[in-house]
Each structure stands twice: as C-alpha cells, then as structure tokens.
Design a protein around this motif. Structure first.
Motif, short mmCIF file in Angstrom:
data_model
loop_
_atom_site.label_atom_id
_atom_site.label_comp_id
_atom_site.label_asym_id
_atom_site.label_seq_id
_atom_site.Cartn_x
_atom_site.Cartn_y
_atom_site.Cartn_z
N UNK A 140 10.21 -7.21 -3.26
CA UNK A 140 9.78 -8.18 -3.81
C UNK A 140 8.72 -8.97 -2.95
N UNK A 141 8.72 -8.89 -1.87
CA UNK A 141 7.39 -9.49 -0.78
C UNK A 141 6.12 -8.79 -1.33
N UNK A 142 6.31 -7.27 -1.30
CA UNK A 142 5.24 -6.48 -1.48
C UNK A 142 4.68 -6.63 -3.05
N UNK A 143 5.80 -6.83 -4.07
CA UNK A 143 5.50 -7.14 -5.45
C UNK A 143 4.69 -8.22 -5.60
N UNK A 202 -5.37 -7.99 -6.27
CA UNK A 202 -5.35 -6.47 -6.77
C UNK A 202 -5.21 -5.73 -5.52
N UNK A 203 -4.67 -4.72 -5.68
CA UNK A 203 -4.31 -3.67 -4.66
C UNK A 203 -4.40 -2.18 -5.03
N UNK A 204 -4.50 -1.37 -4.44
CA UNK A 204 -4.30 0.07 -4.71
C UNK A 204 -3.31 0.62 -4.08
N UNK A 205 -2.28 -0.30 -3.26
CA UNK A 205 -1.23 0.12 -2.94
C UNK A 205 0.04 -0.13 -3.65
N UNK A 206 0.18 0.68 -4.74
CA UNK A 206 1.01 0.60 -5.75
C UNK A 206 2.45 1.17 -5.74
N UNK A 207 2.52 2.24 -4.85
CA UNK A 207 3.69 3.26 -4.81
C UNK A 207 4.67 2.68 -4.03
N UNK A 208 5.93 3.01 -4.20
CA UNK A 208 7.17 2.42 -3.48
C UNK A 208 8.20 3.84 -3.34
N UNK A 209 8.35 4.09 -2.01
CA UNK A 209 9.31 5.22 -1.89
C UNK A 209 10.43 4.94 -1.31
N UNK A 210 11.43 5.28 -2.22
CA UNK A 210 13.12 5.08 -1.81
C UNK A 210 13.60 6.24 -1.18
#
Length: 234
Positions: free
Chosen positions: A53-56, A63-71
C-alpha cells in the motif's frame, strides 16, 4: 474435559463450513465475508500490506510505469489468500452490509499502514481476479504459446467489459462496435436476422456467417467483401 467444554472455548462455531483451499473463482458473498472476517493479519503480513500500500499510494500521487507486483512464496504459504485480500480491499465492495476495509478494523496494528489502506480503498477500482492457466490454457500450444500469458490478460480485459474474450478476434470487433456507440444496435439487428440473441449465439457465430455479414453491412456500413474478409481472417 469433555468435547462440549472444548467446543465452547472457541469464539466461532467449530462446526461451520470452512474452505480448506482458497479458490480464485469462488465469488459468493457468503464465502467472501467469511474470508474477510476470519483473515488473520500476522506481523509478517502487516509488513507485506505496508509494502504494497506504500507503493500503491505513491502511484496515486504520481504517474509511474512501475505497476507490476510480484508475490512469491513456498507452496501453501498463503500467496493466493493474500492476493484475494488485496483484490477485496482495492475494490472495497460491500459484503455482508459493510465495506471490505471495515473487516480489517482492529487487525492492522500500525496506524500508518491502516491509513494507507484506507486511502487506497477510497479510489474507485475494479478488481479482476482470475486463474491464468484456466484463462490462457487454450493458447499454450503451437504458434500462440509465446504470447499465451498476454492473451490471457487480454481475454480478461475484454470479458470484464462484456465482450467475448475467449475469441480475441471477435472481442476486438465487439470493442470496435462499442467504440462507435452501436453495441445495442448491433445486438438488436442480429437478433432480428438470426432469431437468437447475440450474447447466446456469439460463441458459435461461425455457424451463422451469413447473418453476421448481413448485420455488419447494415449496422457498420461495411461492404459485403469487407465483412467476409473479417470472417475469414484476412
């Protein structure tokens, strides 16, 4: 100590139905309410919620292109369960008379993390949760294998908008018709010509090629040749 006394020590009915495995496709309100209500946030999970949620929240601000999350994690470590909780929270739908975020009241010790979660939940969001293998499996063989993952995401994007994502060519046509504001007109014209609703017949549209060509001509103004070219994949 008899069984009755042991049973009474628990806050919840130990005879209630409990899903032993978290299933992505289980979207019944009763199941979701139980998952939200009984989800236990450990100290480790709170750290993961804080990271996400910090990144979100940062993405909301700029705006950012860092939109992927790896679990990642070992089998049975709770990855799917964690992912489902994130989807419930981001969509923040009403379950059992209260929003998803309210089920986490008292579960998050860190007030900063709780505030970040509250903020993320205030942003209107549609969560699309799916099993990639079941949605992209048809493309895992042959020429489509290298792009199977991408096609699976594309399929779900179209299906979430009401189009027939299992056939991407058809979904793109429906998307184009919708961009012209003619979805309803197209469906009504098809039903007049074919006698069956478009939504019921579209998965077997290749059996009604003449009807589809006629509707494409009348609604979109396509030439007969252009309509047949689309059907034949040119």
């Amino acid at each position: 100590m008899d069984n009755t006394i042991i049973r009474d020590l628990f806050a919840k009915d130990i005879n209630r139905s409990i899903n032993g495995v978290v299933k992505v496709q289980d979207s019944k309100d009763g199941s979701i309410r139980q998952e939200l209500d009984e989800y236990v946030v450990t100290r480790e999970l709170q750290r993961h919620f804080a990271t996400f949620f910090k990144a979100y929240g940062d993405a909301i601000d700029a705006r950012t292109d860092k939109i992927g999350v790896w679990i990642s994690g070992f089998f049975g470590s709770g990855k799917s369960h964690f992912l489902k909780m994130l989807s419930y929270l981001l969509e923040n739908r009403q379950i059992g008379g209260k929003s998803a975020i309210r089920y986490f009241d008292g579960k998050i010790v860190d007030s900063m993390v709780a505030a970040a979660m509250e903020r993320a939940c205030s942003v209107p969001t549609q969560a699309i949760l799916f099993n990639i293998d079941s949605k992209a499996g048809q493309w895992k063989q042959g020429d489509t294998a290298p792009t199977a993952l991408l096609r699976g995401f594309e399929r779900m994007f179209y299906e979430a908008r009401g189009f027939y994502g299992e056939d991407l060519k058809l979904a793109k046509l429906e998307d184009y018709i919708d961009s012209l504001g003619k979805t309803q007109e197209f469906r009504e014209a098809f039903e007049r010509v074919n006698g069956e609703s478009w939504l019921q017949a579209r998965d077997t549209y290749s059996y009604f090629e003449d009807d589809v060509v006629e509707v494409l001509q009348s609604v979109l103004g396509m030439s007969e040749k252009a309509a047949w070219n689309w059907l034949e994949g040119f």
